[in-house]
Design a protein around this motif. Structure first.
Motif, mmCIF file in Angstrom:
data_model
loop_
_atom_site.group_PDB
_atom_site.id
_atom_site.type_symbol
_atom_site.label_atom_id
_atom_site.label_comp_id
_atom_site.label_asym_id
_atom_site.label_seq_id
_atom_site.Cartn_x
_atom_site.Cartn_y
_atom_site.Cartn_z
ATOM 1 N N ARG A 2 0.864 -1.169 0.000
ATOM 2 C CA ARG A 2 0.000 0.000 0.000
ATOM 3 C C ARG A 2 0.911 1.233 0.000
ATOM 4 N N VAL A 3 0.720 2.119 -0.971
ATOM 5 C CA VAL A 3 1.602 3.279 -1.065
ATOM 6 C C VAL A 3 0.786 4.570 -1.115
ATOM 7 N N LEU A 4 1.424 5.628 -0.612
ATOM 8 C CA LEU A 4 0.826 6.962 -0.724
ATOM 9 C C LEU A 4 1.775 7.836 -1.532
ATOM 10 N N VAL A 5 1.257 8.475 -2.582
ATOM 11 C CA VAL A 5 2.042 9.432 -3.354
ATOM 12 C C VAL A 5 1.628 10.825 -2.899
ATOM 13 N N VAL A 6 2.612 11.629 -2.505
ATOM 14 C CA VAL A 6 2.315 12.987 -2.024
ATOM 15 C C VAL A 6 2.864 13.982 -3.034
ATOM 16 N N GLY A 77 -4.406 9.294 4.107
ATOM 17 C CA GLY A 77 -3.646 8.340 3.303
ATOM 18 C C GLY A 77 -2.429 7.810 4.041
ATOM 19 N N ALA A 78 -2.365 8.043 5.348
ATOM 20 C CA ALA A 78 -1.108 7.790 6.073
ATOM 21 C C ALA A 78 -0.843 6.324 6.417
ATOM 22 N N ASP A 79 -1.872 5.478 6.420
ATOM 23 C CA ASP A 79 -1.675 4.094 6.849
ATOM 24 C C ASP A 79 -1.176 3.245 5.672
ATOM 25 N N VAL A 80 0.098 3.410 5.358
ATOM 26 C CA VAL A 80 0.664 2.758 4.168
ATOM 27 C C VAL A 80 2.042 2.159 4.486
ATOM 28 N N CYS A 105 2.023 8.820 9.950
ATOM 29 C CA CYS A 105 2.224 7.449 9.446
ATOM 30 C C CYS A 105 2.603 6.502 10.587
ATOM 31 N N PRO A 106 2.166 5.237 10.489
ATOM 32 C CA PRO A 106 2.593 4.253 11.499
ATOM 33 C C PRO A 106 4.094 3.981 11.383
ATOM 34 N N ASP A 107 4.637 3.299 12.408
ATOM 35 C CA ASP A 107 6.087 3.048 12.458
ATOM 36 C C ASP A 107 6.618 2.299 11.237
ATOM 37 N N ARG A 108 5.800 1.393 10.694
ATOM 38 C CA ARG A 108 6.310 0.555 9.600
ATOM 39 C C ARG A 108 6.549 1.340 8.307
ATOM 40 N N THR A 109 5.954 2.527 8.210
ATOM 41 C CA THR A 109 5.987 3.248 6.928
ATOM 42 C C THR A 109 7.391 3.763 6.594
ATOM 43 N N ILE A 110 7.853 3.438 5.407
ATOM 44 C CA ILE A 110 9.105 4.012 4.901
ATOM 45 C C ILE A 110 8.761 5.271 4.115
ATOM 46 N N LEU A 111 9.495 6.343 4.393
ATOM 47 C CA LEU A 111 9.228 7.621 3.722
ATOM 48 C C LEU A 111 10.297 7.835 2.647
ATOM 49 N N ALA A 112 9.870 7.909 1.390
ATOM 50 C CA ALA A 112 10.827 8.057 0.289
ATOM 51 C C ALA A 112 10.587 9.379 -0.426
ATOM 52 N N SER A 113 11.679 10.036 -0.816
ATOM 53 C CA SER A 113 11.562 11.278 -1.569
ATOM 54 C C SER A 113 12.018 11.073 -3.007
ATOM 55 N N ASN A 114 11.297 11.726 -3.923
ATOM 56 C CA ASN A 114 11.673 11.699 -5.338
ATOM 57 C C ASN A 114 12.596 12.876 -5.683
ATOM 58 N N THR A 115 13.172 13.508 -4.656
ATOM 59 C CA THR A 115 14.033 14.658 -4.931
ATOM 60 C C THR A 115 15.116 14.328 -5.951
ATOM 61 N N SER A 116 15.435 15.330 -6.795
ATOM 62 C CA SER A 116 16.466 15.136 -7.821
ATOM 63 C C SER A 116 17.828 15.546 -7.297
ATOM 64 N N SER A 117 17.862 16.292 -6.180
ATOM 65 C CA SER A 117 19.166 16.848 -5.795
ATOM 66 C C SER A 117 19.328 17.116 -4.307
ATOM 67 N N LEU A 118 18.238 17.142 -3.556
ATOM 68 C CA LEU A 118 18.348 17.572 -2.152
ATOM 69 C C LEU A 118 18.851 16.436 -1.272
ATOM 70 N N SER A 119 19.384 16.823 -0.121
ATOM 71 C CA SER A 119 19.986 15.832 0.772
ATOM 72 C C SER A 119 18.921 14.980 1.468
ATOM 73 N N ILE A 120 19.018 13.676 1.242
ATOM 74 C CA ILE A 120 18.106 12.726 1.892
ATOM 75 C C ILE A 120 18.357 12.763 3.408
#
Ligand code: NAD
Length: 297
Positions: A2-6, A77-80, A105-120
């Motif tokens: 289950r994914v959430l796109v922001v 949309g946070a329960d992903v 978001c619950p603890d299990r959720t991994i937060l990923a960024s589609n940034t092209s250049s910013l510091s993860i």
């Protein structure tokens, strides 16, 4: 999964469409109500084009449609399992969004960024789950481009990287692994070429279409650097150039005047209809305005 796109702009819509077609239950949130209304029709229109070209079947579209849901509030949309963030390229904004996601978001959720250049790493520090923040950097247009960069921040865990690689594989994409560094591998190299091509237009070395043709036919690039810049969005390219100029020091990444001028005039490439080219749908025609910017050095 289950994914959430922001953030449902150029990239978010592409990512959401791909996730839904690949079997993931896909939620989408955009802060702009107008964008919210356009997400579904825009994704479905791109699926219809893919159907016409024989790239996907009608059943796959029907299943994708059922898996796609637009939410009006982030917390709905946070329960992903995964969040794929694609809001504009600004560190403060991304940190704000990640802080909010961390709250909801619950603890299990991994937060990923589609940034092209910013510091993860810096984005991750806006959260209380720095080990579960990672870069998953897609390319435009998402459906067609096979590559995804998986970016490991200095506090990202190995497990998070593995989970990100699994997600990327489930989407039918090829991953490269990169450690957190300004512009990662692709934006840094792509921008170096793009900015030099812009300086060549400024100096009157050649027309945009000839510079692109030179790289396409002479070096086997699928698309020249100026057309690529128009497709990415000149606003996005300018933001990345500013970040890299600040973080990698030196003149290499200083944005050329022509780039700043086109962005100030709202000529930001394909999405506005004009940039280094005039755009008619997917077709690029020579643009009078980038020609008028040519001066002999
Ligand atoms: P875009 O401007 O097309 O879309 C951004 C969307 O985010 C907009 O719809 C906007 O309403 C929404 N938004 C703004 N603030 C928000 C918030 N607080 N919460 C939710 N939604 C919000 O941008 P894009 O071109 O899709 O780029 C998005 C990200 O992807 C950027 O980090 C960019 O660097 C990266 N990226 C872009 C490309 C490209 O070719 N455009 C390629 C790879 C990566």
């Amino acid at each position: 999964m289950r994914v959430l796109v922001v953030g449902a702009g150029v990239m978010g819509r592409g990512i959401a469409g791909l996730c839904a077609l690949s079997g993931h239950e896909t939620l989408v949130f955009d802060a702009d109500p107008d964008a919210q209304r356009h997400v579904r029709p825009s994704i479905e229109a791109s699926w219809a084009r893919a159907l016409e070209r024989g790239k996907i079947g009608a059943e796959a579209i029907e299943a994708g449609r059922r898996r796609l849901r637009i939410v009006e509030r982030l917390r709905d949309g946070a329960d992903v399992d995964f969040v794929l963030e694609a809001v504009p390229e600004a560190l403060d904004l991304k940190r704000l969004v990640f802080g909010e996601l961390d709250d909801h978001c619950p603890d299990r959720t991994i937060l990923a960024s589609n940034t092209s250049s910013l510091s993860i790493t810096r984005i991750g520090r806006a959260t209380g789950r720095r080990d579960r923040v990672v870069g998953i950097h897609f390319f435009n247009p998402v459906a067609a481009m096979p590559l995804v960069e998986v970016v490991r921040g200095s506090e990202t865990s190995s497990e998070t990287v593995e989970r990100a690689l699994e997600l990327v594989a489930s989407l039918g994409k090829e991953a490269v692994r990169v450690n957190d560094s300004p512009g990662f591998a692709t934006s840094r190299l792509g921008l170096a070429l793009g900015l030099e091509a812009m300086r060549m237009v400024e100096e009157g070395v050649a027309r945009p279409e000839d510079i692109d043709k030179a790289m396409e036919l002479g070096y086997g690039h699928r698309m020249g650097p100026l057309k690529t810049s128009d497709l990415v969005g000149l606003d996005v390219r300018l933001a990345i150039a500013e970040t890299l100029a600040a973080e990698l020091s030196g003149e290499r990444f200083a944005p050329p005047a022509i780039l700043k001028k086109l962005v100030a005039e709202g000529k930001i490439g394909k999405k506005s209809g004009e940039g280094f080219y005039r755009w008619d749908g997917d077709e690029a025609r020579p643009s009078a305005s980038s020609a008028s910017n040519r001066t002999r050095a």
